[in-house]
Design a protein around this motif. Structure first.
Motif, PDB file in Angstrom:
ATOM      1  N   TYR A  14       0.857  -1.189   0.000  1.00 33.98           N
ATOM      2  CA  TYR A  14       0.000   0.000   0.000  1.00 33.98           C
ATOM      3  C   TYR A  14       0.890   1.235   0.000  1.00 33.98           C
ATOM      4  CZ  TYR A  14      -3.259   3.634   1.325  1.00 33.98           C
ATOM      5  OH  TYR A  14      -4.000   4.787   1.325  1.00 33.98           O
ATOM      6  N   THR A  15       0.565   2.197  -0.857  1.00 31.09           N
ATOM      7  CA  THR A  15       1.329   3.439  -0.955  1.00 31.09           C
ATOM      8  C   THR A  15       0.403   4.635  -0.766  1.00 31.09           C
ATOM      9  OG1 THR A  15       3.007   2.493  -2.424  1.00 31.09           O
ATOM     10  CG2 THR A  15       2.739   4.883  -2.472  1.00 31.09           C
ATOM     11  N   THR A  16       0.799   5.567   0.065  1.00 30.74           N
ATOM     12  CA  THR A  16      -0.014   6.753   0.340  1.00 30.74           C
ATOM     13  C   THR A  16       0.162   7.795  -0.760  1.00 30.74           C
ATOM     14  OG1 THR A  16       1.720   7.981   1.516  1.00 30.74           O
ATOM     15  CG2 THR A  16       0.419   6.399   2.804  1.00 30.74           C
ATOM     16  N   ASP A  17      -0.667   8.822  -0.713  1.00 27.21           N
ATOM     17  CA  ASP A  17      -0.428  10.006  -1.526  1.00 27.21           C
ATOM     18  C   ASP A  17       0.799  10.728  -0.970  1.00 27.21           C
ATOM     19  OD1 ASP A  17      -2.659   9.527  -3.091  1.00 27.21           O
ATOM     20  OD2 ASP A  17      -3.985  10.738  -1.825  1.00 27.21           O
ATOM     21  N   ILE A  75       7.890  12.213   8.867  1.00 24.99           N
ATOM     22  CA  ILE A  75       8.208  10.792   8.676  1.00 24.99           C
ATOM     23  C   ILE A  75       7.307   9.926   9.541  1.00 24.99           C
ATOM     24  CG2 ILE A  75       9.993   9.042   9.055  1.00 24.99           C
ATOM     25  CD1 ILE A  75      12.041  11.294   8.330  1.00 24.99           C
ATOM     26  N   ASN A  76       7.128  10.321  10.801  1.00 24.88           N
ATOM     27  CA  ASN A  76       6.244   9.562  11.690  1.00 24.88           C
ATOM     28  C   ASN A  76       4.795   9.643  11.229  1.00 24.88           C
ATOM     29  OD1 ASN A  76       8.226   8.596  13.327  1.00 24.88           O
ATOM     30  ND2 ASN A  76       7.509   9.582  15.198  1.00 24.88           N
ATOM     31  N   ASN A  77       4.379  10.820  10.772  1.00 31.53           N
ATOM     32  CA  ASN A  77       3.007  10.963  10.287  1.00 31.53           C
ATOM     33  C   ASN A  77       2.753  10.064   9.084  1.00 31.53           C
ATOM     34  OD1 ASN A  77       2.259  12.792  12.249  1.00 31.53           O
ATOM     35  ND2 ASN A  77       2.606  14.600  10.977  1.00 31.53           N
ATOM     36  N   MET A  78       3.725   9.972   8.174  1.00 34.49           N
ATOM     37  CA  MET A  78       3.550   9.120   6.990  1.00 34.49           C
ATOM     38  C   MET A  78       3.572   7.647   7.376  1.00 34.49           C
ATOM     39  SD  MET A  78       2.960  11.312   4.741  1.00 34.49           S
ATOM     40  CE  MET A  78       2.819  10.235   3.322  1.00 34.49           C
ATOM     41  N   THR A  79       4.346   7.307   8.403  1.00 32.86           N
ATOM     42  CA  THR A  79       4.360   5.924   8.903  1.00 32.86           C
ATOM     43  C   THR A  79       2.987   5.536   9.423  1.00 32.86           C
ATOM     44  OG1 THR A  79       6.703   6.077   9.519  1.00 32.86           O
ATOM     45  CG2 THR A  79       5.400   4.374  10.599  1.00 32.86           C
ATOM     46  N   ARG A  80       2.439   6.379  10.296  1.00 38.26           N
ATOM     47  CA  ARG A  80       1.126   6.091  10.877  1.00 38.26           C
ATOM     48  C   ARG A  80       0.031   6.142   9.812  1.00 38.26           C
ATOM     49  NH1 ARG A  80       1.275   9.520  14.589  1.00 38.26           N
ATOM     50  NH2 ARG A  80       0.000  11.170  13.672  1.00 38.26           N
ATOM     51  N   ARG A  81       0.138   7.099   8.897  1.00 34.11           N
ATOM     52  CA  ARG A  81      -0.863   7.240   7.850  1.00 34.11           C
ATOM     53  C   ARG A  81      -0.912   6.000   6.953  1.00 34.11           C
ATOM     54  NH1 ARG A  81      -0.716  12.101   3.343  1.00 34.11           N
ATOM     55  NH2 ARG A  81      -2.191  11.188   1.876  1.00 34.11           N
ATOM     56  N   GLN A 126       6.462  10.213   1.134  1.00 33.86           N
ATOM     57  CA  GLN A 126       5.466   9.227   0.739  1.00 33.86           C
ATOM     58  C   GLN A 126       5.684   7.953   1.554  1.00 33.86           C
ATOM     59  OE1 GLN A 126       5.550   7.718  -3.380  1.00 33.86           O
ATOM     60  NE2 GLN A 126       3.335   8.037  -3.453  1.00 33.86           N
ATOM     61  N   GLY A 127       4.584   7.351   2.015  1.00 27.96           N
ATOM     62  CA  GLY A 127       4.676   6.143   2.828  1.00 27.96           C
ATOM     63  C   GLY A 127       4.267   4.897   2.060  1.00 27.96           C
ATOM     64  N   HIS A 128       4.883   3.776   2.400  1.00 31.05           N
ATOM     65  CA  HIS A 128       4.558   2.480   1.806  1.00 31.05           C
ATOM     66  C   HIS A 128       4.539   1.456   2.939  1.00 31.05           C
ATOM     67  CE1 HIS A 128       6.313   4.598  -1.720  1.00 31.05           C
ATOM     68  NE2 HIS A 128       7.322   4.829  -0.905  1.00 31.05           N
ATOM     69  N   GLU A 136      -4.361   3.924   6.776  1.00 32.94           N
ATOM     70  CA  GLU A 136      -5.094   3.903   5.505  1.00 32.94           C
ATOM     71  C   GLU A 136      -5.150   2.503   4.903  1.00 32.94           C
ATOM     72  OE1 GLU A 136      -3.449   6.755   2.847  1.00 32.94           O
ATOM     73  OE2 GLU A 136      -4.085   8.490   4.035  1.00 32.94           O
ATOM     74  N   SER A 137      -4.101   1.715   5.145  1.00 33.08           N
ATOM     75  CA  SER A 137      -4.060   0.362   4.572  1.00 33.08           C
ATOM     76  C   SER A 137      -4.878  -0.633   5.384  1.00 33.08           C
ATOM     77  CB  SER A 137      -2.607  -0.122   4.514  1.00 33.08           C
ATOM     78  OG  SER A 137      -2.073  -0.270   5.821  1.00 33.08           O
TER      79      SER A 137
END
Length: 281
Positions: free
Chosen positions: A145-148, A252-258, A158-160, A262-263
Motif C-alpha cells: 500500500y502506498t499513500t499520496d 516521517i512519523n506521520n507518513m508511517t502512521r498514515r 510518501q509512505g509504503h 489507511e491500509s
C-alpha cells in the motif's frame, strides 16, 4: 519569477554549448545531461521550478545504477553541499562536475584490468544492489500500500507498507519498491519492520535510517507504541533543498502512521488509543 526564467534559459544555453551531444532538452522545464567517465555512464535529469535559482534548487534525478547505496548517499550529500555553498546561483554545471569527479574516483577504485573488464565489475555492482539473497527461496511479494505524497518546503514524503511474516517477504517488498525509479532515486528510503514469531514467542524487528540519522529508530518506536504486528513500513523522502529541521521527523512519523491506518494494517482500537494518549499529554 521572470528573472528566474531568464537565468534558467541562460543556463540551458550554456549547458548546451558545453556538453553538446550529451545534453538532451525534453522541454523548457526538463532536460537530461549524460555524464561519461571511462566505463562509468550516468545521467542527471533536471526539472526546473519557478523558484530556481533565486530561492530553491531544481528537482533532480540521478541515474547511476552501478553506485552502491553508500556511494549514492555520499554523492547526494555532496550535491546538497554544493547547493548550500552556492544558494541563489545556477548550480547544474557545478552538480555535473561534482558527479564527474565522483565517478573518476569510483572508476579508479574498481580496479579494472585485462582479466576483468569494467562491464563485469558494473554487472557485479548491480547484483550487489539487489536486496535478494540468492540462497533464499523465491517468495511472492506481499501486496504493497502506498499513500499520496505530502510536501513541505519542496521536500516530498510518501509512505509504503506491507504485511510481512519473514525476512524473505521484506526483501521481496523492498525489491518491488525499488523497481520504481522514482522511489529508488529518493534521497532517503527509511524503513522499520516488526514481526511476531509465534513459535518462539518473541519479536523480530529492525530499522534503517538510509542516511536520515535516527529516522528509522523513530519509525520503529512508533510501531512499538502502536503495537503494530507483522508489518514493514518504508517512508521515501525527496529532499527539496530547504532544511526542515525537526519537522522532518514529524512528517516521517506521520507518513508511517498514515500508511498503516489507511491500509487497514493497524486496528482502529490501537489508532484511537494512540490518539487519546496524545491528547492527554
Amino acid at each position: 519569477m521572470e528573472a528566474n526564467k531568464e537565468r534558467q534559459i541562460e543556463e540551458i544555453v550554456a549547458l548546451t554549448s558545453i556538453y553538446e551531444d550529451l545534453f538532451e532538452l525534453e522541454n523548457e522545464d526538463n532536460y537530461t545531461v549524460r555524464i561519461e567517465e571511462g566505463e562509468m555512464k550516468a545521467s542527471l535529469t533536471i526539472a526546473l521550478n519557478q523558484d530556481y535559482p533565486s530561492a530553491a534548487p531544481p528537482i533532480y534525478s540521478l541515474f547511476a545504477p552501478f553506485l552502491s547505496k553508500t556511494d549514492r548517499q555520499e554523492l547526494t550529500r555532496n550535491l546538497e553541499s554544493v547547493y548550500l555553498d552556492n544558494i541563489g546561483e545556477s548550480v547544474v554545471f557545478l552538480w555535473i562536475e561534482e558527479i564527474r569527479q565522483y565517478l573518476q574516483n569510483i572508476d579508479t577504485s574498481t580496479g579494472c584490468d585485462n582479466n576483468e573488464t569494467c562491464d563485469t565489475v558494473i554487472n557485479q555492482q548491480l547484483e550487489d544492489l539487489l536486496i535478494n539473497d540468492k540462497s533464499s527461496p523465491l517468495v511472492e511479494c506481499p501486496e504493497i500500500y502506498t499513500t499520496d505524497v505530502f510536501e513541505d518546503r519542496k521536500s516530498v514524503f510518501q509512505g509504503h507498507c506491507a504485511v510481512v511474516h519473514n525476512t524473505d517477504e521484506i526483501k521481496a517488498v523492498l525489491n518491488k519498491l525499488y523497481e520504481n525509479k522514482k522511489i529508488a532515486h529518493a534521497t532517503h528510503n527509511m524503513q522499520a519492520y516488526r514481526i511476531y514469531l509465534q513459535d518462539k514467542n518473541s519479536w523480530l524487528q529492525d530499522c534503517d535510517d538510509d542516511g536520515e540519522t535516527a529516522a528509522g529508530s523513530r519509525m520503529l518506536h512508533l510501531l512499538e507504541i502502536l503495537e503494530a504486528k507483522n508489518v514493514l513500513v518504508v517512508v521515501s523522502r525527496w529532499y527539496g533543498g530547504i532544511q526542515l529541521g525537526p519537522d522532518r521527523f514529524k512528517h516521517i512519523n506521520n507518513m508511517t502512521r498514515r500508511a498503516l491506518e489507511e491500509s487497514g494494517m493497524l486496528s482502529q482500537d490501537k489508532t484511537a488509543q494512540h490518539n487519546k494518549k496524545k491528547k492527554n499529554k
